[in-house]
Design an enzyme around this catalytic site. Sequence first.
Site, mmCIF file in Angstrom:
data_model
loop_
_atom_site.group_PDB
_atom_site.id
_atom_site.type_symbol
_atom_site.label_atom_id
_atom_site.label_comp_id
_atom_site.label_asym_id
_atom_site.label_seq_id
_atom_site.Cartn_x
_atom_site.Cartn_y
_atom_site.Cartn_z
ATOM 1 N N HIS B 36 3.247 -4.445 -1.653
ATOM 2 C CA HIS B 36 3.284 -3.462 -0.565
ATOM 3 C C HIS B 36 1.887 -2.931 -0.260
ATOM 4 O O HIS B 36 0.979 -3.031 -1.085
ATOM 5 C CB HIS B 36 4.229 -2.286 -0.879
ATOM 6 C CG HIS B 36 3.862 -1.460 -2.077
ATOM 7 N ND1 HIS B 36 4.381 -1.678 -3.336
ATOM 8 C CD2 HIS B 36 3.045 -0.381 -2.212
ATOM 9 C CE1 HIS B 36 3.904 -0.776 -4.181
ATOM 10 N NE2 HIS B 36 3.082 0.025 -3.524
ATOM 11 N N GLU B 72 8.816 8.156 -1.391
ATOM 12 C CA GLU B 72 8.402 6.942 -0.698
ATOM 13 C C GLU B 72 9.558 6.366 0.110
ATOM 14 O O GLU B 72 10.725 6.542 -0.232
ATOM 15 C CB GLU B 72 7.906 5.892 -1.696
ATOM 16 C CG GLU B 72 8.985 5.379 -2.628
ATOM 17 C CD GLU B 72 8.508 4.244 -3.543
ATOM 18 O OE1 GLU B 72 7.435 4.413 -4.169
ATOM 19 O OE2 GLU B 72 9.193 3.209 -3.623
ATOM 20 N N GLN B 83 4.929 0.726 2.418
ATOM 21 C CA GLN B 83 5.407 1.892 1.660
ATOM 22 C C GLN B 83 4.821 3.154 2.288
ATOM 23 O O GLN B 83 3.619 3.403 2.164
ATOM 24 C CB GLN B 83 4.971 1.784 0.192
ATOM 25 C CG GLN B 83 5.444 2.944 -0.669
ATOM 26 C CD GLN B 83 4.834 2.891 -2.062
ATOM 27 O OE1 GLN B 83 3.637 3.107 -2.226
ATOM 28 N NE2 GLN B 83 5.640 2.605 -3.068
ATOM 29 N N HIS B 107 -3.241 2.638 -1.050
ATOM 30 C CA HIS B 107 -3.489 1.573 -2.029
ATOM 31 C C HIS B 107 -2.809 0.286 -1.607
ATOM 32 O O HIS B 107 -1.996 0.269 -0.679
ATOM 33 C CB HIS B 107 -3.031 1.990 -3.439
ATOM 34 C CG HIS B 107 -1.551 2.171 -3.624
ATOM 35 N ND1 HIS B 107 -0.915 3.391 -3.481
ATOM 36 C CD2 HIS B 107 -0.566 1.293 -3.961
ATOM 37 C CE1 HIS B 107 0.382 3.256 -3.729
ATOM 38 N NE2 HIS B 107 0.619 1.983 -4.016
ATOM 39 N N GLU B 157 -2.452 -1.505 -7.335
ATOM 40 C CA GLU B 157 -1.286 -1.376 -8.219
ATOM 41 C C GLU B 157 -0.785 -2.784 -8.543
ATOM 42 O O GLU B 157 -0.712 -3.645 -7.654
ATOM 43 C CB GLU B 157 -0.190 -0.575 -7.503
ATOM 44 C CG GLU B 157 1.052 -0.320 -8.352
ATOM 45 C CD GLU B 157 2.129 0.482 -7.611
ATOM 46 O OE1 GLU B 157 1.993 0.681 -6.399
ATOM 47 O OE2 GLU B 157 3.117 0.881 -8.264
#
Lengths: 161, 161
Positions: B36, B72, B83, B107, B157
Amino acid sequence: MSPLAVRNPYDNADDDDSHHGEGGGPDRPLLTEIDHIAIAVHDLGDAIDTYRETFGAVVEHREVVESDGVEEALLRVAESYVQLLTPTRDDSPVAKYLERKGEGIHHVAYRVDDCAEALAAVKAQGHPVIDDAPRPGSRGTTVAFVHPRAICGTLIELVQE
Amino acid sequence: MSPLAVRNPYDNADDDDSHHGEGGGPDRPLLTEIDHIAIAVHDLGDAIDTYRETFGAVVEHREVVESDGVEEALLRVAESYVQLLTPTRDDSPVAKYLERKGEGIHHVAYRVDDCAEALAAVKAQGHPVIDDAPRPGSRGTTVAFVHPRAICGTLIELVQE
């Protein structure tokens, strides 16, 4: 059946439709893939090395895009790419981005079936755009950029392969 | 055949291997998908509406992650997600991000087969990490964050489904 009774199948399930109005969006999803995330970097070779040495990711395509003043390297991840992006001249928007913000995620590109259609959908919602019409992108694509003011502070590129 | 003669199949084709050294990366790509891109937003409902009304994108999953102080909403795009991320409390890292930088891309999450293996590969290159060990993420995933100082200024991530 009255047209007014047709519920958009892409509406969310929540009941608060007070601010949705009629025509709550396209009748099918326009975004077919995350085409790429673009990461602005100072040194393309160093960034490529880092992605290879850390993640085993390798360059599938590399191209200088003179009109945008950038050189890009595309690392394939499934059907998407990580696009490492570095300026080729000081007046490139990416050069200014690096100067202002440093290295980091520069934009997200969504793949669409029809760039003109997706751009029209953006404009139909009153969102500001950077490219008023689709134009050639790298690797033979057709692209258009949406202004970051438009959608959640995100510089969005629409990419038609 | 000497092991030294084995060329890493994921090496780039260029000839300048002077700074690659031995063990120039994992022997297979560790990143299997862009899981994502996370976009920090002030108002989750407004952001969801914008993505639906503009692109026909809809929420597939919504979750409050108390440990991270966020709520989220995941919008599916092919095998990936957008996201949309909003803070649930003032001391949430996403609250601080919004205060400092405003809405935007927060991110990128890469999907991996084995979060511990990918995190070890990051540490093996001497990169700083935020999570020293994998931990539970949203929707039943196992995740770890890499420090943005590590790899091209990008908060990364690692997500194992």
